[in-house]
Design a protein around this motif. Structure first.
Motif, mmCIF file in Angstrom:
data_model
loop_
_atom_site.group_PDB
_atom_site.id
_atom_site.type_symbol
_atom_site.label_atom_id
_atom_site.label_comp_id
_atom_site.label_asym_id
_atom_site.label_seq_id
_atom_site.Cartn_x
_atom_site.Cartn_y
_atom_site.Cartn_z
ATOM 1 N N ASP A 491 0.679 -1.058 0.049
ATOM 2 C CA ASP A 491 0.183 -0.119 -0.001
ATOM 3 C C ASP A 491 1.048 1.108 -0.127
ATOM 4 O O ASP A 491 2.194 1.305 0.134
ATOM 5 N N GLY A 492 0.333 2.305 -0.206
ATOM 6 C CA GLY A 492 1.083 3.639 -0.063
ATOM 7 C C GLY A 492 1.434 4.298 -1.550
ATOM 8 O O GLY A 492 0.933 3.736 -2.491
ATOM 9 N N ALA A 493 2.298 5.043 -1.204
ATOM 10 C CA ALA A 493 2.907 5.779 -2.496
ATOM 11 C C ALA A 493 3.644 4.855 -3.362
ATOM 12 O O ALA A 493 4.116 3.853 -2.746
ATOM 13 N N LEU A 494 3.764 5.675 -4.522
ATOM 14 C CA LEU A 494 4.594 4.671 -5.495
ATOM 15 C C LEU A 494 6.073 4.306 -5.068
ATOM 16 O O LEU A 494 6.094 3.066 -5.317
ATOM 17 N N THR A 495 6.691 5.251 -4.351
ATOM 18 C CA THR A 495 7.912 4.689 -4.005
ATOM 19 C C THR A 495 7.948 4.350 -2.648
ATOM 20 O O THR A 495 9.240 4.023 -2.374
ATOM 21 N N ASP A 496 7.030 3.724 -2.367
ATOM 22 C CA ASP A 496 7.274 3.044 -0.816
ATOM 23 C C ASP A 496 7.298 1.527 -1.045
ATOM 24 O O ASP A 496 7.557 0.842 -0.019
ATOM 25 N N GLY A 497 6.782 1.124 -2.385
ATOM 26 C CA GLY A 497 6.880 -0.198 -2.660
ATOM 27 C C GLY A 497 7.860 -0.495 -3.902
ATOM 28 O O GLY A 497 8.294 0.584 -4.463
ATOM 29 N N PRO A 498 7.801 -1.730 -4.262
ATOM 30 C CA PRO A 498 8.632 -1.824 -5.489
ATOM 31 C C PRO A 498 7.957 -1.017 -6.794
ATOM 32 O O PRO A 498 6.723 -0.945 -6.758
ATOM 33 N N HIS A 499 8.677 -0.567 -7.441
ATOM 34 C CA HIS A 499 8.427 0.362 -8.713
ATOM 35 C C HIS A 499 9.292 0.377 -9.518
ATOM 36 O O HIS A 499 10.710 0.061 -9.567
ATOM 37 N N LEU A 500 9.014 0.537 -10.911
ATOM 38 C CA LEU A 500 10.059 0.514 -11.960
ATOM 39 C C LEU A 500 10.998 1.605 -11.895
ATOM 40 O O LEU A 500 10.298 2.905 -11.747
ATOM 41 N N VAL A 501 12.227 1.772 -12.181
ATOM 42 C CA VAL A 501 13.079 2.532 -12.315
ATOM 43 C C VAL A 501 13.746 2.841 -13.768
ATOM 44 O O VAL A 501 14.480 3.874 -13.767
ATOM 45 N N PHE A 502 13.528 1.864 -14.453
ATOM 46 C CA PHE A 502 14.398 1.943 -15.813
ATOM 47 C C PHE A 502 13.867 1.168 -16.830
ATOM 48 O O PHE A 502 13.511 0.049 -16.226
ATOM 49 N N PHE A 503 13.823 1.360 -17.705
ATOM 50 C CA PHE A 503 13.215 0.413 -19.081
ATOM 51 C C PHE A 503 14.292 0.721 -20.022
ATOM 52 O O PHE A 503 14.557 1.974 -20.627
ATOM 53 N N LEU A 504 14.615 -0.293 -20.661
ATOM 54 C CA LEU A 504 15.714 0.083 -22.254
ATOM 55 C C LEU A 504 15.376 -1.121 -23.185
ATOM 56 O O LEU A 504 16.061 -2.067 -23.171
ATOM 57 N N HIS A 505 14.219 -0.950 -23.571
ATOM 58 C CA HIS A 505 13.837 -1.500 -24.790
ATOM 59 C C HIS A 505 13.499 -2.955 -24.606
ATOM 60 O O HIS A 505 12.417 -3.521 -24.958
ATOM 61 N N ASP A 506 14.267 -3.707 -23.968
ATOM 62 C CA ASP A 506 13.855 -5.134 -23.523
ATOM 63 C C ASP A 506 14.334 -5.478 -22.055
ATOM 64 O O ASP A 506 14.717 -6.780 -21.922
ATOM 65 N N GLU A 507 14.687 -4.574 -21.472
ATOM 66 C CA GLU A 507 15.117 -4.684 -20.065
ATOM 67 C C GLU A 507 14.373 -3.545 -19.101
ATOM 68 O O GLU A 507 14.297 -2.578 -19.541
ATOM 69 N N VAL A 508 14.119 -4.192 -17.943
ATOM 70 C CA VAL A 508 13.622 -3.350 -16.877
ATOM 71 C C VAL A 508 14.304 -3.426 -15.426
ATOM 72 O O VAL A 508 15.071 -4.296 -15.347
ATOM 73 N N ILE A 509 14.506 -2.465 -14.699
ATOM 74 C CA ILE A 509 14.832 -2.574 -13.299
ATOM 75 C C ILE A 509 13.853 -2.053 -12.340
ATOM 76 O O ILE A 509 13.250 -1.285 -12.452
ATOM 77 N N VAL A 510 13.544 -2.992 -11.350
ATOM 78 C CA VAL A 510 12.656 -2.619 -10.314
ATOM 79 C C VAL A 510 13.460 -2.165 -9.295
ATOM 80 O O VAL A 510 14.384 -2.921 -8.731
#
Length: 557
Positions: A491-510
């Motif tokens: 629960d809570g705000a976006l950055t209180d829990g797991p969230h996407l921080v990067f995306f590069l065509h076929d790659e993501v960072i959570v």
DNA sequence: TACCCCAGCGCG
DNA sequence: AAAGCGCGCTGGGGTA
């Protein structure tokens, strides 16, 4: 339920529409400063699909106010897809002359959360002689185009994924990519020397310059200017064609090694050195602008700080917060798998049961994994020469269905025709200059050669467009699924829990609290499998994901 | 001074 | 092991 937001001279107007697009009640006037609270209530009451002109103009202030959005229609992103898609070719939207929904208003003219929010936008429109665009009318026009299209389901999936991408882009900027400036600076100091003052060369570069002069018997050399560098090399009797590292590597001369090292270090300093750090990393976060739909194929672009070209060299400075981890995930061999799925080439799908390249070797089409990789790249990019071009026919023999599909896309492009991705994003038409060149093809041999070359070149673009574009669609669906599932973890705000921080065509960072990292990994894999089913149905094509949990991005290989 | 183009190189 | 697709950014060098 839809809620369409519009900024007017009187304030924000919210229009509630039912699922058929009909007004559900009277429009409501909302004060700019109340927007986040109002939207929060609205989310609780009806969990609507939000409709607005551009997520970049609305969502940042909602996030600032602690409000997240589950889904939206980003009219600007949707419009540019519907404008070009062959699925909506006859629609009123596609036939209409270009208007405000076709222009991309620069971000710095967009309303800001604090200062008078709508004035700048109106000034812009007034100055440009543009009527203030009506989001309700545009939304209805888009719905009409989709409903009348030959495949509303595919388009709806595409537009939902594209709009979700628009939300993710804003969220990633809001959260920011965690960046440890101290580690970055230590890295710079150890490779370049202490930060130089007033534009001097750092110690490491100065030393390499001395080394180069010695290798040239004391002659001067300026490696920062390609033109002067070429002259200096030629003065020394070195037959260099260009100053590209790739070409220089072939030359045997004592000046080459320090020169290549110089180029590498110089690149680090200019692209991601101290100045970059000062400019782009604020309070431990790197926050570039992500640009969904920035490329014609539907891939994202980015602006500011070179977000899509972070050198592997400095990824060690991307460090998770204390008690947090990164889950770094990438889709393995995405584009060739997309190729096999969209062509429904069951033999290639079968080969992709495990490592796709090994699978292709196992069919006997080519001899080694390296050859399989090269041949597939050639098939997707349109290689004609070199080893890649040489291997292509073998692939065509082993996988006729897949290769026929990209060949057909190439031929269509050569004729100046439009091609489309799996979900219906269509390629732009070649430029009028291109058309002129084709029209002049019969003048003489030189014109014909020129026309042929341009024709082939556009064919390579359309060949690649269908694969790269469909891969981009897959990635958007992957991210949309991922985003929704991550939200359920806390629960809570976006950055209180797991969230996407990067995306590069076929790659993501959570970026995730450490204790949730295993859950995130499972979610990332499931989101990928779901994306494959959403786009390709029951086709037996695997989309395996490599996911690792790390403390810093550099450790993710 | 401002702007544009090119060469080169980083990423997928 | 090579020159085929898509991007963004920097610095040099030219022009207005």
């Amino acid at each position: 339920m839809y809620v369409v937001l519009a900024r007017t001279p009187d304030g924000i107007v919210a229009h509630r529409l039912d699922d058929n697009g009909r007004p559900a009640d009277e429009p409501e006037l909302i004060d700019e400063e109340d927007l986040a609270d109002w939207a929060d209530l609205e989310n609780d009451e009806s969990n609507p699909r939000w409709v607005w002109d551009d997520s970049r103009k609305w969502y940042p202030q909602l996030l600032e106010g602690g409000v997240r959005i589950a889904r939206c229609v980003d009219l600007r992103l949707s419009h540019s897809i519907l404008r070009l898609s062959t699925l909506t070719a006859g629609s009123r939207l596609a036939m209409a002359p270009k208007g405000p929904w076709d222009s991309n208003i620069p971000l710095d003219l967009a309303p800001q959360p604090v200062a008078d929010p709508h004035e700048s936008l109106f000034d812009f429109h007034e100055a440009a002689g543009i009527d203030e665009p009506d989001p309700v009318a545009e939304f209805l026009l888009q719905r009409e185009a989709i409903a009348q299209s030959s495949d509303p389901n595919r388009l709806n999936l595409l537009l939902a994924a594209e709009s979700a991408g628009g939300l993710v882009a804003v969220e990633m900027k809001h959260g920011g990519l965690p960046w440890d400036a101290d580690i970055h600076r230590a890295m710079l100091t150890s490779t370049l020397g202490p930060r130089p003052v007033n534009g001097e060369r750092p110690a490491a570069l100065e030393a390499l310059l001395v080394e180069m002069r010695a290798a040239l018997d004391g002659a001067e050399i300026n490696p920062d200017s390609p033109a002067e560098l070429l002259k200096a090399l030629r003065r020394a009797g070195i037959p260099a064609e260009s100053t590209r590292s790739w070409d220089l590597r072939e030359i045997k001369h004592p000046v080459i090694e320090p020169l290549l090292t110089y180029k590498k270090l110089s690149r680090l300093m200019t692209a991601n050195g101290w100045h970059w750090l000062d400019t782009w990393v604020v309070d431990g976060r790197f926050r570039p602008d992500y640009v969904p739909g920035g490329a014609a194929t539907g891939r994202w672009g980015a602006s500011g700080g070179g977000a899509l070209q972070l050198p592997k060299q400095i990824r060690g400075a991307v460090v998770a917060d204390e008690g947090w981890k990164f889950v770094v995930a990438d889709a393995s061999q995405l584009e060739p798998r997309i190729l096999s799925a969209m062509s429904a080439d069951r033999r290639m799908a079968e080969a992709g049961r495990g490592d796709l390249y090994e699978g292709i070797v196992a069919t006997g089409a080519v001899a080694t994994r390296a050859e399989a990789k090269l041949a597939l790249l050639g098939a997707m990019y349109g290689a004609t020469t070199g080893e890649s071009g040489r291997l292509m026919p073998r692939l065509a023999q082993g996988f006729p269905q897949a290769i026929a599909m990209v060949e057909a896309a190439a031929r269509a492009g050569e004729r100046g025709e439009v091609v489309s991705t799996q979900l219906g994003r269509s390629s732009p038409l070649p430029s009028s200059q291109w058309q002129d060149i084709q029209a002049a093809a019969n003048l003489d041999a030189a014109s014909e050669a020129r026309a042929r070359s341009h024709s082939r070149s556009w064919g390579r673009f359309t060949r690649n467009f269908i694969v790269q574009g469909t891969a981009a669609e897959w990635a958007l669906c992957w991210m949309a699924n991922l985003r929704n599932a991550l939200w359920t973890l806390t629960d809570g705000a976006l950055t209180d829990g797991p969230h996407l921080v990067f995306f590069l065509h076929d790659e993501v960072i959570v970026h995730t609290p450490a204790e949730l990292a295993d859950d995130v990994v499972a979610i990332v894999r499931k989101a990928a499998a779901d994306a494959g089913r959403q786009i390709f149905g029951a086709l037996p094509v695997d989309f395996p994901v490599t996911a690792v949990t790390v403390d810093n991005y550099g450790a993710a290989k």
